[in-house]
Scaffold this motif. Structure first.
Motif, PDB file in Angstrom:
ATOM      1  N   TRP A  11      42.318 -34.813  26.175  1.00 45.47           N
ATOM      2  CA  TRP A  11      42.120 -34.699  27.618  1.00 45.47           C
ATOM      3  C   TRP A  11      40.720 -34.198  27.949  1.00 45.47           C
ATOM      4  O   TRP A  11      40.169 -34.541  29.003  1.00 45.47           O
ATOM      5  CB  TRP A  11      43.181 -33.786  28.225  1.00 45.47           C
ATOM      6  N   ALA A  12      40.143 -33.384  27.068  1.00 48.47           N
ATOM      7  CA  ALA A  12      38.753 -32.969  27.278  1.00 48.47           C
ATOM      8  C   ALA A  12      37.833 -34.188  27.256  1.00 48.47           C
ATOM      9  O   ALA A  12      36.920 -34.329  28.084  1.00 48.47           O
ATOM     10  CB  ALA A  12      38.334 -31.958  26.209  1.00 48.47           C
ATOM     11  N   LEU A  13      38.075 -35.096  26.298  1.00 48.18           N
ATOM     12  CA  LEU A  13      37.306 -36.344  26.249  1.00 48.18           C
ATOM     13  C   LEU A  13      37.607 -37.207  27.467  1.00 48.18           C
ATOM     14  O   LEU A  13      36.700 -37.829  28.038  1.00 48.18           O
ATOM     15  CB  LEU A  13      37.637 -37.109  24.972  1.00 48.18           C
ATOM     16  N   ALA A  14      38.875 -37.245  27.875  1.00 44.82           N
ATOM     17  CA  ALA A  14      39.266 -38.071  29.022  1.00 44.82           C
ATOM     18  C   ALA A  14      38.586 -37.618  30.308  1.00 44.82           C
ATOM     19  O   ALA A  14      38.300 -38.440  31.190  1.00 44.82           O
ATOM     20  CB  ALA A  14      40.786 -38.044  29.191  1.00 44.82           C
TER      21      ALA A  14
ATOM     22  N   ARG B 157      32.042 -29.281  25.362  1.00 47.49           N
ATOM     23  CA  ARG B 157      32.147 -28.149  24.435  1.00 47.49           C
ATOM     24  C   ARG B 157      33.570 -28.002  23.913  1.00 47.49           C
ATOM     25  O   ARG B 157      33.787 -27.724  22.726  1.00 47.49           O
ATOM     26  CB  ARG B 157      31.687 -26.856  25.126  1.00 47.49           C
ATOM     27  N   MET B 158      34.539 -28.188  24.788  1.00 47.53           N
ATOM     28  CA  MET B 158      35.939 -28.085  24.381  1.00 47.53           C
ATOM     29  C   MET B 158      36.277 -29.167  23.360  1.00 47.53           C
ATOM     30  O   MET B 158      36.937 -28.908  22.344  1.00 47.53           O
ATOM     31  CB  MET B 158      36.848 -28.227  25.617  1.00 47.53           C
TER      32      MET B 158
ATOM     33  N   ALA C  93      30.738 -29.010  34.669  1.00 50.24           N
ATOM     34  CA  ALA C  93      32.109 -29.402  34.328  1.00 50.24           C
ATOM     35  C   ALA C  93      32.123 -30.336  33.125  1.00 50.24           C
ATOM     36  O   ALA C  93      32.954 -30.201  32.218  1.00 50.24           O
ATOM     37  CB  ALA C  93      32.776 -30.073  35.527  1.00 50.24           C
ATOM     38  N   ARG C  94      31.203 -31.294  33.089  1.00 50.10           N
ATOM     39  CA  ARG C  94      31.135 -32.235  31.967  1.00 50.10           C
ATOM     40  C   ARG C  94      30.737 -31.514  30.677  1.00 50.10           C
ATOM     41  O   ARG C  94      31.267 -31.804  29.598  1.00 50.10           O
ATOM     42  CB  ARG C  94      30.132 -33.349  32.281  1.00 50.10           C
ATOM     43  N   LYS C  95      29.809 -30.572  30.793  1.00 49.40           N
ATOM     44  CA  LYS C  95      29.396 -29.820  29.606  1.00 49.40           C
ATOM     45  C   LYS C  95      30.536 -28.963  29.075  1.00 49.40           C
ATOM     46  O   LYS C  95      30.711 -28.830  27.856  1.00 49.40           O
ATOM     47  CB  LYS C  95      28.182 -28.947  29.948  1.00 49.40           C
TER      48      LYS C  95
END
Length: 310
Positions: free
Chosen positions: A195-198, A283-284, A277-279
């Protein structure tokens, strides 16, 4: 040369694949396969008892090939949506380097061979688990869940969680509490990781019509779900220590890693707009890979390599 000869020549050429070996390697999803190999190896080494090194190596190869076969079948079925996403458009099938029929045959042959050989060199429980994993990823996840529900990653994550259990079963011939715990760590890790990638690739998924959580339920709900799953993941990651099949090194690694990934999940929840937010999502995603690798690496060394030395 006659027209008949020209036609025959064209037909013979069509029967010869125009793909290069690297294209078929790409079908196996090498990055995913590397994680499968590593977690399956941990299951093989940590499991009580032993397996002859040659048989263990063949078993690990079978698990890797089975995972690769799943990837090939996934790429065969998903070629239409892969062509619409920037992240996947250069894969062998949408790029026109491998014909769909070639990918399908490649995946099916490798699936059958990997299961049969694992059953012969290890045991049929391990082979059955591998067969179920291939079926679950290629059919349940790829053909059904991925295109129909935003919970696709949650349920489909089971496919990526089976390798340590298969490795364990290859040695012991059974499924134990320990192998189930290893399964659960990967199973619960998968949703916040993907979901982090999504969150970063949500436009890609929307264009392809894939109902990922950010597309269907929004980015704020995705951030909430990432935080909730990470709250569960942190203590589950420490479970091998709690259950006494991992030592102090693992306990400290899981504690520090769990706090780290939880902090990043909170950071994602807080940062909701623009580049920050994207960064935070990036990172996650990156740290989650390191987190899972560290858990299994320490367990592998501590309970596998060091246990055999001392």
């Amino acid at each position: 040369m006659s027209l008949v000869d020209d036609t025959s020549s064209i037909e013979r050429t069509a029967l010869v694949s125009q793909a290069e070996p690297r294209d078929f390697i790409a079908l196996l999803k090498p990055r995913v396969m590397s994680l499968v190999i590593f977690t399956a190896l941990t299951g093989l080494v940590v499991a009580p008892g032993g397996l002859h090194p040659v048989l263990a190596a063949i078993s690990l190869l079978c698990i890797a090939v089975g995972a690769g076969a799943s990837g090939a079948l996934n790429m065969w079925y998903d070629a239409d949506i892969d062509a619409l996403m920037a992240r996947t458009a250069k894969r062998p099938i949408p790029a026109g380097r491998v014909a769909p029929g070639e990918a399908l045959a490649f995946g099916l042959v490798l699936s059958v061979l990997s299961v049969l050989v694992l059953g012969l060199v290890a045991n049929w429980l391990a082979a059955g688990l591998l067969a179920f994993t291939i079926f679950f990823y290629a059919v349940v996840y790829t053909m059904w869940l991925k295109r129909w529900t935003p919970q696709n990653i949650v349920i489909g994550g089971a496919a990526g969680a089976f390798p340590p259990m298969i490795g364990w079963a290859a040695v012991t011939g059974q499924v134990s509490v320990e192998s189930i715990v290893l399964f659960l760590i990967i199973f619960i890790w998968t949703p916040p990781h993907f979901w982090a990638l999504a969150l970063i690739k949500s436009e890609d998924y929307a264009r392809a019509g894939v109902p990922m959580l950010p597309v269907v339920c929004g980015e704020d709900e995705t951030r909430r779900q990432i935080l909730l799953y990470t709250l569960v993941l942190a203590p589950v990651g420490m479970a091998p220590w709690f259950l006494s099949f991992a030592g102090l090194a693992y306990g400290l690694t899981s504690l520090v890693g769990g706090l780290g990934i939880l902090w990043l999940a909170v950071d994602i929840y807080r940062r909701r707009e623009g580049a920050p937010a994207r960064k935070a999502a990036g990172r996650m995603f990156a740290f989650s890979i390191l987190y899972l690798f560290a858990l299994f690496a320490v367990l592998l060394v501590e309970q596998g390599v060091l246990a055999r030395i001392f």
